[in-house]
Design a protein around this motif. Sequence first.
Motif, PDB file in Angstrom:
ATOM      1  N   LEU A   1      -9.730   1.192 -12.658  1.00  0.00           N
ATOM      2  CA  LEU A   1     -11.246   0.850 -11.764  1.00  0.00           C
ATOM      3  C   LEU A   1     -11.405   1.357 -10.652  1.00  0.00           C
ATOM      4  N   GLY A   2     -10.438   1.881  -9.765  1.00  0.00           N
ATOM      5  CA  GLY A   2     -10.476   2.642  -8.783  1.00  0.00           C
ATOM      6  C   GLY A   2     -10.986   3.745  -8.598  1.00  0.00           C
ATOM      7  N   ARG A   3     -10.518   4.615  -9.521  1.00  0.00           N
ATOM      8  CA  ARG A   3     -10.951   5.677  -9.816  1.00  0.00           C
ATOM      9  C   ARG A   3     -12.140   5.929 -10.332  1.00  0.00           C
TER      10      ARG A   3
ATOM     11  N   VAL B   1      -8.483   3.007   3.352  1.00  0.00           N
ATOM     12  CA  VAL B   1      -9.399   3.324   2.335  1.00  0.00           C
ATOM     13  C   VAL B   1     -11.014   3.474   2.577  1.00  0.00           C
ATOM     14  N   VAL B   2     -11.456   2.716   3.670  1.00  0.00           N
ATOM     15  CA  VAL B   2     -12.814   2.629   3.940  1.00  0.00           C
ATOM     16  C   VAL B   2     -13.266   3.888   4.643  1.00  0.00           C
ATOM     17  N   GLU B   3     -12.295   4.385   5.396  1.00  0.00           N
ATOM     18  CA  GLU B   3     -12.647   5.873   5.986  1.00  0.00           C
ATOM     19  C   GLU B   3     -13.106   6.951   4.853  1.00  0.00           C
ATOM     20  N   GLN B   4     -12.198   6.644   3.884  1.00  0.00           N
ATOM     21  CA  GLN B   4     -12.545   7.605   2.810  1.00  0.00           C
ATOM     22  C   GLN B   4     -13.789   7.281   2.239  1.00  0.00           C
TER      23      GLN B   4
ATOM     24  N   LEU C   1       3.130   0.252   2.779  1.00  0.00           N
ATOM     25  CA  LEU C   1       4.554   0.077   2.190  1.00  0.00           C
ATOM     26  C   LEU C   1       4.540   0.952   0.904  1.00  0.00           C
ATOM     27  N   ALA C   2       3.607   0.482   0.140  1.00  0.00           N
ATOM     28  CA  ALA C   2       3.379   1.169  -1.367  1.00  0.00           C
ATOM     29  C   ALA C   2       3.115   2.663  -0.996  1.00  0.00           C
ATOM     30  N   LEU C   3       2.297   2.942  -0.083  1.00  0.00           N
ATOM     31  CA  LEU C   3       2.039   4.496   0.200  1.00  0.00           C
ATOM     32  C   LEU C   3       3.111   5.168   0.450  1.00  0.00           C
ATOM     33  N   VAL C   4       4.061   4.467   1.198  1.00  0.00           N
ATOM     34  CA  VAL C   4       5.491   5.096   1.558  1.00  0.00           C
ATOM     35  C   VAL C   4       6.223   5.629   0.542  1.00  0.00           C
TER      36      VAL C   4
ATOM     37  N   GLY D   1      -7.432  -0.004  -4.714  1.00  0.00           N
ATOM     38  CA  GLY D   1      -7.582   0.908  -3.398  1.00  0.00           C
ATOM     39  C   GLY D   1      -6.808   2.234  -3.741  1.00  0.00           C
ATOM     40  N   LEU D   2      -5.376   2.152  -3.949  1.00  0.00           N
ATOM     41  CA  LEU D   2      -4.801   3.318  -4.246  1.00  0.00           C
ATOM     42  C   LEU D   2      -5.218   4.315  -5.387  1.00  0.00           C
ATOM     43  N   SER D   3      -5.781   3.730  -6.289  1.00  0.00           N
ATOM     44  CA  SER D   3      -6.272   4.770  -7.470  1.00  0.00           C
ATOM     45  C   SER D   3      -7.479   5.174  -6.809  1.00  0.00           C
ATOM     46  N   TYR D   4      -8.415   4.545  -5.872  1.00  0.00           N
ATOM     47  CA  TYR D   4      -9.605   4.672  -5.165  1.00  0.00           C
ATOM     48  C   TYR D   4      -9.177   6.183  -4.570  1.00  0.00           C
TER      49      TYR D   4
END
Lengths: 313, 270
Positions: B223-225, A255-258, B121-124, B208-211
């Motif tokens: 919030l992430g977005r 994430v931080v790389e982004q 793992l969630a990313l996978v 983080g994922l939404s970011y």
Amino acid sequence: MKYVTKKILGLIITLLIVSMLTFFAFELIPGDPARSILGTDGTSEQVQALREEMGLNRPLPQRYGEWVLDFLHGDMGNSYYYQKSVQDLIGDRIPITVTMTLLSFSMILLLSVAVSIFSVRYANRLFDRIFLIVDQVTMSVPPFFIGIIFTAVFGLAFHWFTPGGYVSYEKDMGGFIGYLILPSLAIALPRAAMAAKLLRSSLLDEMQKDYVRTAYSRGNGPWRVLLRHVLGNGILPVVTFLGMTAADIIANSIVVEQVFGIPGVGRMLISSISKRDYPVVEAIIVLIAVVTLVLNTLVDVLYKKLDKRIELI
Amino acid sequence: MKYKGRSYNFTLGLGITVFMVALILLGFLWTPYDPDAMQGSLKLNAPSLLHLFGTDQFGRDILSRVLVGAGSTLVIAVGTIVIGGAIGVILGAVCGYFGGWLDEGVMRICDALAAFPSVLLALVIISIAGSGKYKVMAALGIAFIPSFARIVRGEFMRLRESDFVISARLVGVSTPRILFVHILPNILPSLLSSLAIGFNNAALAEAGLSYLGIGVQPPDASLGRMLSESQTYLASGVWCAIFPGIFLVLLVLGVGLLGEGILDRFGGGR
């Protein structure tokens, strides 16, 4: 020695399970890889020919075996999107992510040890009280938000660095490390806060023990007792935590790389996920899992070496 | 583990958590403005009495968006610990109580899963199944099973030979009843505190994922977005980043303190 052998055997079994899970998970994806390479223009004969060429028509266990063997030889497959081999794609990105991970890890170690020693030395005094509050808050901040704050404060307000102005290590090593310091610190801070909290309570426990009183009675000052006698014992329970930290740093670096626009492995992973470039995703994920597992095993073995009191079979 | 002085973790954590959750629940029913209403004349306005948190690059009210976005985070985090917790507790209970080859097998797979950082793992799972609110919830829920299973397994192993379990067995209580009526309540403090940790990890992972743009998808606010969009306007509208971030931090801080408070107050055989 027996312990090490057992650990390594366990590592190999776990690695096998990881590779199987990943391989078969990616087999579940609906859609034909040959079709996605050729696009909608490809005729069904072309698709069939490519399937044959890619080995997709062979039985699944055989393909799994070949995939693992290729991986061990450093052949991680080919990207659908870039028409290049995965190792070429991520080869020059790995040093970036590794540098960030190492920087973060050293920061976590230095920060947590330094801060918790001060806080134990002045336990229940003002420094300690402030530390406890700041520590608890720091633990709750996600690294990418710290990164955004750093960008706003150090990049836009103080002009210490140019946000997004990544410097390649091939051009300027000093500039490269310099640019990575803030991102690494962003990853390190929450984790360092957790480590410091653990270390503080572990050190406080140690301070109650008899050998501390003995050390004092032999005329050692408080600093000497802390640094020479207590720290070595008190840090042991934290070693396992630090080992698990590797996985956390790598996950957060994605994430931080982004946030900082750093072209590391994590960015490749995210862009490959959105491009549905599965061989790249698969390879990066297996790579991260292998690194994490190997590190965890190393930590377990190191822990055993550090602490003579533990006698595991 | 305790040093001088009483611990205020529980009270403080409960206070912050209740306050934040109440605000978020309020956001489900009512927001000061329509969170998606754009107003060209109000682009990037600083916080004021009318817009307490200011407005974003489209003139949308940030407070309203934060409330709705935190709502997604709350739903996903709760869903995650319900999925991960339920499956993890059952697996952990059975493995810890019976042991043997089943335990060995399940724990090996858990080790393998735990090798992946849970976000990875969630990313996978997301890269296979696609993104969106409920998929993220399912992905994180599955990713969190091993951590719950391990903790519950340890506790069940600790308690399976204790006197009250042996007596229950002698009297002829059925095994499921021993597992979930006799043993489970005894591990509540450590289970609850690990659920609190899981909640926080899930909330942070979702953000983080939404970011990264692969979590909650628009039109659902997140919030992430918001944080990711705010980066473009950091120089002219720093509040676009500050408020969503602080909201997330407060939620995580409150639940984190609460989790520790539960352990402090009700003890959990560490």
